[in-house]
Design a protein around this motif. Sequence first.
Motif, PDB file in Angstrom:
ATOM      1  N   THR A 185      79.927  44.430  30.650  1.00 21.48           N
ATOM      2  CA  THR A 185      80.367  45.590  30.612  1.00 21.48           C
ATOM      3  C   THR A 185      81.843  46.163  29.816  1.00 21.48           C
ATOM      4  O   THR A 185      81.904  46.365  28.425  1.00 21.48           O
ATOM      5  CB  THR A 185      79.933  46.617  31.625  1.00 21.48           C
ATOM      6  N   LEU A 186      81.916  45.413  30.133  1.00 22.23           N
ATOM      7  CA  LEU A 186      83.980  46.166  30.078  1.00 22.23           C
ATOM      8  C   LEU A 186      83.571  44.809  28.560  1.00 22.23           C
ATOM      9  O   LEU A 186      84.297  45.170  27.672  1.00 22.23           O
ATOM     10  CB  LEU A 186      84.746  45.059  30.709  1.00 22.23           C
ATOM     11  N   LEU A 187      83.626  43.408  28.378  1.00 19.25           N
ATOM     12  CA  LEU A 187      83.365  43.383  27.466  1.00 19.25           C
ATOM     13  C   LEU A 187      83.502  43.034  26.489  1.00 19.25           C
ATOM     14  O   LEU A 187      83.674  43.279  24.800  1.00 19.25           O
ATOM     15  CB  LEU A 187      83.485  41.456  27.895  1.00 19.25           C
ATOM     16  N   THR A 188      81.627  44.126  26.421  1.00 20.58           N
ATOM     17  CA  THR A 188      80.955  44.631  25.359  1.00 20.58           C
ATOM     18  C   THR A 188      81.646  45.649  24.739  1.00 20.58           C
ATOM     19  O   THR A 188      82.294  45.508  23.313  1.00 20.58           O
ATOM     20  CB  THR A 188      79.863  44.891  26.246  1.00 20.58           C
ATOM     21  N   VAL A 189      81.980  46.283  25.391  1.00 20.82           N
ATOM     22  CA  VAL A 189      83.554  47.572  25.310  1.00 20.82           C
ATOM     23  C   VAL A 189      84.044  47.288  24.672  1.00 20.82           C
ATOM     24  O   VAL A 189      84.744  47.700  23.545  1.00 20.82           O
ATOM     25  CB  VAL A 189      83.415  49.004  26.194  1.00 20.82           C
ATOM     26  N   ALA A 190      84.964  46.672  25.131  1.00 19.67           N
ATOM     27  CA  ALA A 190      86.083  45.385  24.438  1.00 19.67           C
ATOM     28  C   ALA A 190      86.149  45.277  23.066  1.00 19.67           C
ATOM     29  O   ALA A 190      86.937  45.728  21.850  1.00 19.67           O
ATOM     30  CB  ALA A 190      87.168  44.938  25.678  1.00 19.67           C
ATOM     31  N   LEU A 191      84.700  44.629  23.327  1.00 19.80           N
ATOM     32  CA  LEU A 191      84.571  43.756  22.023  1.00 19.80           C
ATOM     33  C   LEU A 191      84.407  44.691  20.610  1.00 19.80           C
ATOM     34  O   LEU A 191      84.395  44.777  19.879  1.00 19.80           O
ATOM     35  CB  LEU A 191      83.924  42.653  21.576  1.00 19.80           C
ATOM     36  N   ALA A 192      83.395  46.077  21.143  1.00 18.80           N
ATOM     37  CA  ALA A 192      83.547  46.871  20.073  1.00 18.80           C
ATOM     38  C   ALA A 192      84.186  47.555  19.321  1.00 18.80           C
ATOM     39  O   ALA A 192      84.299  48.274  18.399  1.00 18.80           O
ATOM     40  CB  ALA A 192      82.458  48.063  20.598  1.00 18.80           C
ATOM     41  N   VAL A 193      85.715  48.116  20.737  1.00 20.10           N
ATOM     42  CA  VAL A 193      86.523  48.811  20.711  1.00 20.10           C
ATOM     43  C   VAL A 193      87.204  47.958  19.344  1.00 20.10           C
ATOM     44  O   VAL A 193      87.482  48.555  18.352  1.00 20.10           O
ATOM     45  CB  VAL A 193      87.435  49.702  21.510  1.00 20.10           C
ATOM     46  N   CYS A 194      87.515  46.746  19.568  1.00 18.66           N
ATOM     47  CA  CYS A 194      88.227  45.427  18.281  1.00 18.66           C
ATOM     48  C   CYS A 194      87.695  45.340  17.691  1.00 18.66           C
ATOM     49  O   CYS A 194      88.093  45.881  16.867  1.00 18.66           O
ATOM     50  CB  CYS A 194      87.661  44.884  19.476  1.00 18.66           C
ATOM     51  N   ALA A 195      86.920  45.323  16.978  1.00 15.77           N
ATOM     52  CA  ALA A 195      85.518  45.592  16.699  1.00 15.77           C
ATOM     53  C   ALA A 195      86.132  46.804  15.007  1.00 15.77           C
ATOM     54  O   ALA A 195      85.726  46.845  13.851  1.00 15.77           O
ATOM     55  CB  ALA A 195      84.161  45.176  15.950  1.00 15.77           C
ATOM     56  N   ALA A 196      85.755  48.265  15.809  1.00 17.39           N
ATOM     57  CA  ALA A 196      85.963  48.862  14.898  1.00 17.39           C
ATOM     58  C   ALA A 196      87.221  49.298  14.422  1.00 17.39           C
ATOM     59  O   ALA A 196      87.282  49.617  13.627  1.00 17.39           O
ATOM     60  CB  ALA A 196      85.275  50.316  16.671  1.00 17.39           C
ATOM     61  N   ALA A 197      88.309  49.319  15.170  1.00 16.56           N
ATOM     62  CA  ALA A 197      89.302  48.806  15.209  1.00 16.56           C
ATOM     63  C   ALA A 197      89.674  48.014  13.680  1.00 16.56           C
ATOM     64  O   ALA A 197      90.792  48.509  13.275  1.00 16.56           O
ATOM     65  CB  ALA A 197      90.460  48.049  16.367  1.00 16.56           C
ATOM     66  N   LEU A 198      88.866  46.942  13.657  1.00 15.45           N
ATOM     67  CA  LEU A 198      89.166  45.949  12.757  1.00 15.45           C
ATOM     68  C   LEU A 198      88.955  47.018  11.085  1.00 15.45           C
ATOM     69  O   LEU A 198      89.671  46.372  10.401  1.00 15.45           O
ATOM     70  CB  LEU A 198      88.614  44.392  12.778  1.00 15.45           C
ATOM     71  N   VAL A 199      87.480  47.339  11.486  1.00 14.59           N
ATOM     72  CA  VAL A 199      87.280  47.803  10.694  1.00 14.59           C
ATOM     73  C   VAL A 199      87.842  48.873   9.636  1.00 14.59           C
ATOM     74  O   VAL A 199      87.878  49.136   8.505  1.00 14.59           O
ATOM     75  CB  VAL A 199      85.443  47.912  10.617  1.00 14.59           C
ATOM     76  N   PHE A 200      88.403  49.393  10.939  1.00 14.11           N
ATOM     77  CA  PHE A 200      89.066  51.164  10.723  1.00 14.11           C
ATOM     78  C   PHE A 200      90.361  50.747  10.501  1.00 14.11           C
ATOM     79  O   PHE A 200      90.944  51.055   9.516  1.00 14.11           O
ATOM     80  CB  PHE A 200      88.621  52.117  11.075  1.00 14.11           C
TER      81      PHE A 200
END
Length: 108
Positions: free
Chosen positions: A93-108
């Motif tokens: 769960t934590l890795l999935t959420v962290a990956l989503a946040v990291c990917a969103a940070a990269l795009v924006f």
Amino acid sequence: MTGAVAAPDRDPGLQPERTRLAWRRTTLSSTGAALLAMKTTLHGGTSATAVTVCALCGALWLGFLLVAHRRIRALSATSSPPALTPRHATAGTLLTVALAVCAAALVF
């Protein structure tokens, strides 16, 4: 004739198979999200921050891949697999959420 119709027995092999396929779909979607975020970031030029966040995104993806692969192997090994431990569930769960946040940070 008002007799109760017996419900068919539940096949215990179906649930682990569905769970294994769900882990595979989640792994595939996280792979796509990580790759698209990295491609988007590195397409416009590179900076030290972008490269660092891309490396973090890749590390998070590898961590999730390890957790998912472990669970897929456990589900495939026996007909009645062991329950997912809280430690592995939390890590996934934590890795999935962290990956989503990291990917969103990269795009924006």
